[in-house]
Scaffold this motif. Structure first.
Motif, PDB file in Angstrom:
ATOM      1  N   LEU A 217       0.836  -1.197   0.000  1.00 43.10           N
ATOM      2  CA  LEU A 217       0.000   0.000   0.000  1.00 43.10           C
ATOM      3  C   LEU A 217       0.872   1.249   0.000  1.00 43.10           C
ATOM      4  N   PRO A 218       0.424   2.326  -0.636  1.00 44.51           N
ATOM      5  CA  PRO A 218       1.228   3.552  -0.702  1.00 44.51           C
ATOM      6  C   PRO A 218       1.123   4.368   0.584  1.00 44.51           C
ATOM      7  N   GLN A 219       1.683   3.814   1.649  1.00 43.02           N
ATOM      8  CA  GLN A 219       1.633   4.435   2.965  1.00 43.02           C
ATOM      9  C   GLN A 219       3.022   4.399   3.596  1.00 43.02           C
ATOM     10  N   PRO A 342       0.970   6.131  -6.130  1.00 42.61           N
ATOM     11  CA  PRO A 342      -0.113   5.483  -5.370  1.00 42.61           C
ATOM     12  C   PRO A 342      -1.008   4.580  -6.199  1.00 42.61           C
ATOM     13  N   ASP A 343      -1.325   4.978  -7.428  1.00 37.98           N
ATOM     14  CA  ASP A 343      -2.212   4.138  -8.232  1.00 37.98           C
ATOM     15  C   ASP A 343      -1.547   2.807  -8.581  1.00 37.98           C
ATOM     16  N   ALA A 344      -0.279   2.868  -9.015  1.00 36.25           N
ATOM     17  CA  ALA A 344       0.444   1.639  -9.315  1.00 36.25           C
ATOM     18  C   ALA A 344       0.624   0.796  -8.060  1.00 36.25           C
ATOM     19  N   ALA A 345       0.843   1.452  -6.906  1.00 40.18           N
ATOM     20  CA  ALA A 345       1.004   0.720  -5.650  1.00 40.18           C
ATOM     21  C   ALA A 345      -0.268  -0.034  -5.285  1.00 40.18           C
ATOM     22  N   MET A 346      -1.420   0.602  -5.480  1.00 46.13           N
ATOM     23  CA  MET A 346      -2.691  -0.065  -5.209  1.00 46.13           C
ATOM     24  C   MET A 346      -2.856  -1.278  -6.120  1.00 46.13           C
ATOM     25  N   ARG A 347      -2.483  -1.109  -7.356  1.00 45.82           N
ATOM     26  CA  ARG A 347      -2.590  -2.220  -8.311  1.00 45.82           C
ATOM     27  C   ARG A 347      -1.668  -3.375  -7.901  1.00 45.82           C
ATOM     28  N   LEU A 414      -6.926 -23.668 -12.189  1.00 45.85           N
ATOM     29  CA  LEU A 414      -5.605 -23.204 -11.774  1.00 45.85           C
ATOM     30  C   LEU A 414      -4.774 -22.776 -12.971  1.00 45.85           C
ATOM     31  N   SER A 415      -4.862 -23.522 -14.059  1.00 39.41           N
ATOM     32  CA  SER A 415      -4.080 -23.201 -15.261  1.00 39.41           C
ATOM     33  C   SER A 415      -4.508 -21.861 -15.854  1.00 39.41           C
ATOM     34  N   ILE A 416      -5.821 -21.658 -16.022  1.00 40.87           N
ATOM     35  CA  ILE A 416      -6.271 -20.401 -16.625  1.00 40.87           C
ATOM     36  C   ILE A 416      -6.026 -19.218 -15.688  1.00 40.87           C
ATOM     37  N   THR A 417      -6.074 -19.470 -14.386  1.00 41.38           N
ATOM     38  CA  THR A 417      -5.823 -18.398 -13.432  1.00 41.38           C
ATOM     39  C   THR A 417      -4.357 -17.998 -13.439  1.00 41.38           C
ATOM     40  N   LEU A 418      -3.460 -18.959 -13.605  1.00 42.31           N
ATOM     41  CA  LEU A 418      -2.034 -18.650 -13.730  1.00 42.31           C
ATOM     42  C   LEU A 418      -1.754 -17.850 -15.004  1.00 42.31           C
ATOM     43  N   ILE A 419      -2.364 -18.266 -16.114  1.00 41.92           N
ATOM     44  CA  ILE A 419      -2.173 -17.531 -17.373  1.00 41.92           C
ATOM     45  C   ILE A 419      -2.667 -16.099 -17.226  1.00 41.92           C
ATOM     46  N   CYS A 420      -3.823 -15.941 -16.593  1.00 40.26           N
ATOM     47  CA  CYS A 420      -4.380 -14.602 -16.380  1.00 40.26           C
ATOM     48  C   CYS A 420      -3.441 -13.772 -15.505  1.00 40.26           C
ATOM     49  N   PHE A 421      -2.863 -14.385 -14.484  1.00 42.90           N
ATOM     50  CA  PHE A 421      -1.918 -13.681 -13.616  1.00 42.90           C
ATOM     51  C   PHE A 421      -0.723 -13.181 -14.416  1.00 42.90           C
ATOM     52  N   TRP A 422      -0.182 -14.017 -15.277  1.00 52.12           N
ATOM     53  CA  TRP A 422       0.968 -13.595 -16.092  1.00 52.12           C
ATOM     54  C   TRP A 422       0.594 -12.450 -17.025  1.00 52.12           C
ATOM     55  N   LEU A 423      -0.626 -12.478 -17.558  1.00 50.15           N
ATOM     56  CA  LEU A 423      -1.070 -11.388 -18.425  1.00 50.15           C
ATOM     57  C   LEU A 423      -1.209 -10.070 -17.670  1.00 50.15           C
ATOM     58  N   LEU A 424      -1.569 -10.159 -16.399  1.00 51.25           N
ATOM     59  CA  LEU A 424      -1.799  -8.960 -15.600  1.00 51.25           C
ATOM     60  C   LEU A 424      -0.514  -8.350 -15.043  1.00 51.25           C
ATOM     61  N   LEU A 425       0.592  -9.076 -15.126  1.00 54.91           N
ATOM     62  CA  LEU A 425       1.846  -8.563 -14.589  1.00 54.91           C
ATOM     63  C   LEU A 425       2.265  -7.281 -15.309  1.00 54.91           C
ATOM     64  N   PRO A 426       2.835  -6.328 -14.572  1.00 56.57           N
ATOM     65  CA  PRO A 426       3.325  -5.102 -15.219  1.00 56.57           C
ATOM     66  C   PRO A 426       4.516  -5.397 -16.112  1.00 56.57           C
ATOM     67  N   ARG A 427       4.602  -4.680 -17.207  1.00 55.89           N
ATOM     68  CA  ARG A 427       5.697  -4.844 -18.153  1.00 55.89           C
ATOM     69  C   ARG A 427       6.328  -3.494 -18.427  1.00 55.89           C
ATOM     70  N   GLY A 428       7.619  -3.430 -18.275  1.00 62.03           N
ATOM     71  CA  GLY A 428       8.319  -2.190 -18.580  1.00 62.03           C
ATOM     72  C   GLY A 428       8.371  -1.252 -17.395  1.00 62.03           C
ATOM     73  N   PRO A 433       0.963  -3.216 -17.777  1.00 64.78           N
ATOM     74  CA  PRO A 433       0.979  -4.191 -18.852  1.00 64.78           C
ATOM     75  C   PRO A 433       1.273  -3.517 -20.177  1.00 64.78           C
ATOM     76  N   ALA A 434       0.683  -2.340 -20.386  1.00 64.10           N
ATOM     77  CA  ALA A 434       1.116  -1.484 -21.488  1.00 64.10           C
ATOM     78  C   ALA A 434       1.604  -0.221 -20.813  1.00 64.10           C
ATOM     79  N   SER A 435       0.760   0.315 -19.967  1.00 65.75           N
ATOM     80  CA  SER A 435       1.170   1.439 -19.123  1.00 65.75           C
ATOM     81  C   SER A 435       0.113   1.635 -18.056  1.00 65.75           C
ATOM     82  N   TRP A 436       0.499   1.509 -16.805  1.00 66.47           N
ATOM     83  CA  TRP A 436      -0.407   1.912 -15.727  1.00 66.47           C
ATOM     84  C   TRP A 436      -0.301   3.401 -15.577  1.00 66.47           C
ATOM     85  N   ARG A 437      -0.925   3.904 -14.556  1.00 64.17           N
ATOM     86  CA  ARG A 437      -0.968   5.360 -14.415  1.00 64.17           C
ATOM     87  C   ARG A 437       0.391   5.926 -13.991  1.00 64.17           C
TER      88      ARG A 437
END
Length: 442
Positions: A217-219, A342-347, A414-428, A433-437
């Motif tokens: 958390l951003p605290q 703070p927004d990225a921290a919440m994410r 479990l398999s689809i949830t893991l794939i979804c988790f990898w897709l949601l990871l921040p990149r760069g 994933p493309a750009s958070w705030r």
């Protein structure tokens, strides 16, 4: 200059037209998914009423307790061979829920309403008022994400209650991002959110590590540690209450959980679609399934390789990209970055909860409802292409499979949830994933 201005205006109109086409395409895709999920929910709501065994077991345990019987002995429960898995303190807490048999008779519409309330409670990240599309996406995830809600409807499990409380805790914990503040915001809502989250993890003890995600958390560090302490205190409170107020039942609960009551079902002996079971499978293949240290080591390595390391690397790439020239400890650098973004921290906080939940050693099929709620918070701000990919993996594929009669058990989930988790990871280094705030400007 006129030509330049005209060219710029034309380029702007072209960009707007492209955005509009992309928005229309995504809207149609979401509507198609909504129709598909609505079809699945309608099918599940119309299924044979002999389902919902967990609701019957839980309320039978409450009735046995009211009648002076030990509810952890299956022979004292009416019309079931399953055991009651929750702490003794929950027996009195669930009395209003089970009173009069209304829940057991009408649990499906009740659970549907509770799932929709959970979706409405979920907060946005950096937004004061969610738009209609955000609400629709969260509702889609609550009802269709990873088939968690379908398994809740089939079993009647009280995970619907823990999901509701999880949504409420997230709404309280992520409130500073909505109000645009950082460490200066009121502590009271976050203390309440931490307390509710701690209470949720006491329902299923194996999810206790989720509380560690509050550190993102951003605290200021002291405030985060206070929130973790409050959450841990609320986690321990039902255990202590059960031990002090119901000592005999607490011993029976331990015996039931660890399979020490002969001739009855034991929750601890069930096969669960978790990373721990994957480790046991690997150990069995190499002939070392009987070695608990080997299984534990494999379990840790698998959890690190598939979940924790990708999360840590992604987060550190973001933090390291803006690391100041002055010397500071890695932990202090992380703390400063979280407060400044703070927004990225919440994410990251929600993504860490998702990750730690996935790493739990016991992960039943209906538990994926709660994972879907975490994903529902994260999906609404994704770029269109990535959002479509997440929706396809998390909702479209499993829902189509279920509607067509293809059985999807927990390992598919479990398999689809893991794939979804990898897709949601921040990149760069930008944080998304493309750009958070971007960081908020003072």
């Amino acid at each position: 200059m006129t030509d330049v201005a005209a060219s710029a205006a034309g380029g702007e109109r072209g960009a707007l037209a492209t955005d509009a086409r992309g928005s229309n395409w995504m809207t149609r895709f979401i509507l198609a998914l909504a129709l598909l999920v609505a079809t699945l929910v309608a099918i599940d709501m119309g299924m044979d009423e002999t389902f919902g065994w967990d609701a019957r077991v839980n309320c039978a345990a409450v009735d046995a307790h009211i009648g002076g019987l030990d509810p952890y002995f299956v022979r004292n429960l009416k019309d079931t061979k399953l055991s009651y898995p929750y702490l003794p303190a929950t027996l009195d807490a669930f009395r209003p829920v089970c009173a009069g048999g209304f829940l057991v008779t009408h649990y499906k519409p009740i659970y549907l309403v509770l799932a929709l309330i959970s979706a409405l409670l979920l907060p946005g990240l950096g937004k004061t008022r969610p738009g209609f599309r955000d609400v629709a996406l969260r509702s889609l995830f609550a009802l269709g994400g990873f088939l968690g809600f379908e398994w809740i409807i089939a079993t009647g499990n009280f995970a619907i209650l823990s999901g509701l409380l999880t949504a409420a805790s997230l709404a309280l914990l992520l409130r500073p991002a909505q109000s645009g503040g950082g460490g200066g915001t009121s502590l009271v809502p976050q203390l309440a959110g931490a307390a509710v989250l701690g209470l949720v993890t006491s329902f299923k003890l194996v999810f206790f590590p989720v509380l560690a995600a509050l550190y993102f958390l951003p605290q200021p560090r002291g405030r985060k540690l206070l929130l973790i302490a409050v959450a841990a205190g609320m986690f321990v409170l039902p255990i202590l209450a059960s031990l002090v107020i119901y000592p005999d039942l607490f011993r029976s609960w331990l015996s039931a959980i660890f399979g020490q009551i002969p001739g009855q079902h034991s929750p601890g002996n069930e096969v669960n679609p978790s990373l721990l079971f994957l480790a046991q499978t690997v150990a069995d293949r190499i002939g070392l399934a009987g070695s608990k240290p080997v299984v534990a080591a494999l379990y840790g390595l698998i959890a690190i390789a598939l979940v924790l390391a990708p999360l840590a690397i992604s987060v550190w790439r973001m933090v390291g990209a803006s690391r100041p020239a002055r010397k500071a400890s890695l932990l202090q650098t992380l703390d400063d970055w979280l407060v400044d973004h703070p927004d990225a921290a919440m994410r990251i906080t929600v993504l860490a909860m998702y990750a730690l939940y996935l790493c739990a050693p016991r992960l039943k099929e209906y538990a994926f409802f709660e994972v879907a709620l975490y994903a529902a918070v994260l999906v609404v701000d994704l770029p269109a292409a990535l959002m479509a990919a997440v929706l396809t993996v998390a909702i479209a594929i499993p829902t189509l499979a279920s509607v067509s009669g293809v059985f999807m058990d927990g390992f598919s989930q479990l398999s689809i949830t893991l794939i979804c988790f990898w897709l949601l990871l921040p990149r760069g280094p930008s944080g998304g994933p493309a750009s958070w705030r971007e960081p908020q400007q003072s």
